[in-house]
Design an enzyme around this catalytic site. Structure first.
Site, PDB file in Angstrom:
ATOM      1  N   GLY A  70      -1.960  -4.102   3.774  1.00 44.79           N
ATOM      2  CA  GLY A  70      -2.785  -2.772   3.275  1.00 44.79           C
ATOM      3  C   GLY A  70      -2.082  -2.053   2.329  1.00 44.79           C
ATOM      4  O   GLY A  70      -1.604  -2.481   0.967  1.00 44.79           O
ATOM      5  N   SER A  71      -2.423  -0.660   2.427  1.00 46.09           N
ATOM      6  CA  SER A  71      -2.017   0.264   1.307  1.00 46.09           C
ATOM      7  C   SER A  71      -0.472   0.095   0.694  1.00 46.09           C
ATOM      8  O   SER A  71       0.473  -0.124   1.420  1.00 46.09           O
ATOM      9  CB  SER A  71      -2.307   1.830   1.823  1.00 46.09           C
ATOM     10  OG  SER A  71      -1.697   2.658   0.893  1.00 46.09           O
ATOM     11  N   THR A  72      -0.431   0.339  -0.518  1.00 44.99           N
ATOM     12  CA  THR A  72       1.052   0.086  -1.172  1.00 44.99           C
ATOM     13  C   THR A  72       1.522   1.467  -1.117  1.00 44.99           C
ATOM     14  O   THR A  72       2.824   1.621  -1.448  1.00 44.99           O
ATOM     15  CB  THR A  72       0.921  -0.218  -2.556  1.00 44.99           C
ATOM     16  OG1 THR A  72       0.152   0.605  -3.429  1.00 44.99           O
ATOM     17  CG2 THR A  72       0.481  -1.611  -2.842  1.00 44.99           C
ATOM     18  N   ALA A  73       0.861   2.505  -0.475  1.00 41.73           N
ATOM     19  CA  ALA A  73       1.721   3.873  -0.233  1.00 41.73           C
ATOM     20  C   ALA A  73       2.505   3.706   0.997  1.00 41.73           C
ATOM     21  O   ALA A  73       3.775   4.360   1.251  1.00 41.73           O
ATOM     22  CB  ALA A  73       0.682   4.990   0.074  1.00 41.73           C
TER      23      ALA A  73
END
Lengths: 144, 392
Positions: A70-73
């Site tokens: 998922g998100s690279t945050a």
């Protein structure tokens, strides 16, 4: 069949060193820290983990799941979560996504990957787990 | 890992605290993946550096430093709605660092188009998968702090998606159903990402148009249910002229089929199946293209958004300007729709029931809105819902 108090040792590769112990939270599926982890409370999010684990706090726990997604945050979320005092004791992944690598290096969370047995099968939520990421070993004490 | 003299010096702290921090991070990062060396990158795409994401002593030096490569940055917000999280002073700080503002997670729609084979460093799961797969640029799934360490040094460790071998397909997905609109590609991506995990899926059998909107949804969904950083579409994307090329002559490790049933199942899974009465219709995650806004304008022209429904259309600031020049913005506003440049999660008041065309948002939003129900479907179906107030 496993019994209460039975010990199992897994061997893997430590990628961020350190020795830690705690009760396990085990996810059978991959996890995104964005939405999956609320860094202001240290808790797991709706729709991202099984319903019975939603709201569970990862502070001091050994977090076990197959790999990050998922998100690279995600790296920043884990770092912020740890800055806020909700660091997990250790993380065990079978494969290491680069986003998770960011988070564990920056937060210095002891992390072991590539174990000789599937950790998501061997370890169950609640088991007591000792992680030695300097030597790549995981000792699991079954609680049920 | 091999370091050049200059890199070695930076590692030892002879080029200042920031470069020492960056070099130490990059070598640790690379060592985990057995990278032999660092390589130069041309450009970087980052989130806005925030104090929460760094040790404070590093952050203080960082915001006073010039980055080593042209760096684009996604700031979410909408100045027109007073929804910008960055003050003009802070903005100037970032511009002085050499950061350009794209104000979108989809900078490939407004000029950030790295070329085939070029090495770059990019965050934003939906963006980097587009740059890797559609443009053939090469980037890791970067995060904080690796993206900043890269931008500060102009280097990244050479492993994984930067190497030829790391770009080889693992999973073959035989597409055996017609994909009739971009949200079907969201569904395909959502299905395949769950199986591919952090590997490289290869799609075979995709017929018909595959363009910007389809790629946008496919990649975003692959990087939502999975951690996919690169995919290939046989006969379409640059590294996959054939199945053989996509797998670099090897056999797929796994083969799956995506047929009509899988398509329906993925779509079903993305809805929570609550009440049919909808109060928010939110399109544009990743941001809408000008083509999609034109489509919306056609669908709402001369009509009115149903009472009690908010229609939010999320897009790039430059595309909103384009829509304004073309009169499309006016058409949409007259119908009661709003064009905004924010990212959705965290900006709207708590909705009761949402309709969206984005698999990514349908997947993540339930964590941010624990009591909200969601419907997932095509842009046409969502706009129809905005006009009638009901998901049907």
């Amino acid at each position: 069949m496993t019994k209460k108090g039975m010990k199992i040792v897994l061997n893997g590769r430590g990628v961020v060193g350190g020795v830690a112990e705690g009760n396990a939270i085990v996810l059978k599926k991959s996890l995104s820290f964005w939405s999956g982890l609320n860094p202001q409370t240290g808790t797991l999010g709706r729709g991202q983990v099984p319903p019975e684990l939603v709201g569970e706090n990862i502070k001091g726990k050994v977090l076990v799941y197959p790999f990050g997604k998922g998100s690279t945050a995600g790296g920043a979320i884990l770092f912020w979560n740890c800055k806020n005092g909700f660091a997990p004791a250790a993380i065990i992944n079978q494969k290491l996504d680069t986003v998770v690598a960011n988070g564990v290096i920056a937060s210095k969370v002891p992390t072991i990957i590539e174990l000789d047995q599937d950790p998501c099968q061997v370890i169950e939520t609640g088991d007591f787990v000792k992680v030695d990421a300097d030597n790549g070993t995981v000792e699991v004490t079954k609680t049920e | 890992m091999y370091l050049t003299n200059e890199e070695e010096k930076a590692y030892k702290g002879e080029s200042g605290l920031l470069k020492e921090w960056a070099m130490k991070f990059l070598t640790k990062f690379g060592d985990i993946y057995s990278a032999e060396k660092l390589i130069k990158i041309d450009t970087a795409f980052t989130f806005l550096p925030t104090p929460q994401a760094f040790e404070s002593e590093i952050y203080e030096v960082l915001i006073k430093s010039k980055l080593a490569v042209p760096t684009h940055c996604h700031i979410t917000g909408d100045p027109e709605r007073n929804l910008t999280r960055v003050t003009p002073d802070r903005l100037k700080t970032f511009v002085d660092m050499g950061i350009s503002l794209t104000s979108t997670c989809a900078p490939y729609m407004c000029g950030y188009c790295p070329t085939n084979g070029s090495h770059i460093s990019s965050v934003e799961s939906s963006c980097l998968v587009y740059l890797n797969s559609v443009f053939g640029a090469r980037t890791h799934r970067e995060s904080f702090p690796s993206i900043i360490a890269s931008a500060v040094t102009g280097k990244t460790p050479y492993f994984g998606l930067h190497t030829d071998e790391g770009r080889k397909g693992n999973l073959l997905v035989n597409v055996e159903t017609e994909l009739s609109n971009p949200s079907d590609y969201d569904a395909l991506g959502y299905f395949a990402g769950g199986i591919a995990g952090i590997d490289v899926p290869v799609f075979k059998g995709v017929t018909g148009r595959v363009g910007l909107e389809e790629f946008k949804g496919l990649g975003a969904a692959l990087a939502t249910s999975g951690g996919v950083g690169l995919y290939h579409v046989v006969g379409v994307t640059p590294e996959a002229p054939s199945v053989k090329a996509a797998f670099q002559g090897d056999k797929p490790e796994e083969t799956v089929t995506f047929g009509k049933d899988e398509l329906e199942e993925a779509k079903e899974h993305l809805s929570t199946h609550g009440p049919e009465e909808v109060d928010y219709v939110i399109l544009g995650c990743p941001h809408l293209s000008i083509t999609e806004l034109m489509q919306v304008a056609d669908l709402v022209k001369g009509k009115k958004v149903h009472e009690g429904v908010s229609l939010w259309l999320l897009t790039v600031p430059m595309i909103r300007w384009q829509a304004e020049q073309m009169g499309i913005r006016d058409t949409i506003q007259k119908a009661g729709g709003n064009i905004t440049t924010v990212c959705w999660s965290g900006y709207t008041p708590t909705p009761k029931v949402v309709a969206t065309d984005s698999a990514k948002e349908a997947h993540y939003a339930p964590a941010h809105y624990p009591k909200t129900d969601f419907w997932f479907g095509s842009l046409e179906k969502c706009i129809n819902t905005a006009l009638t107030g009901r998901w049907r």
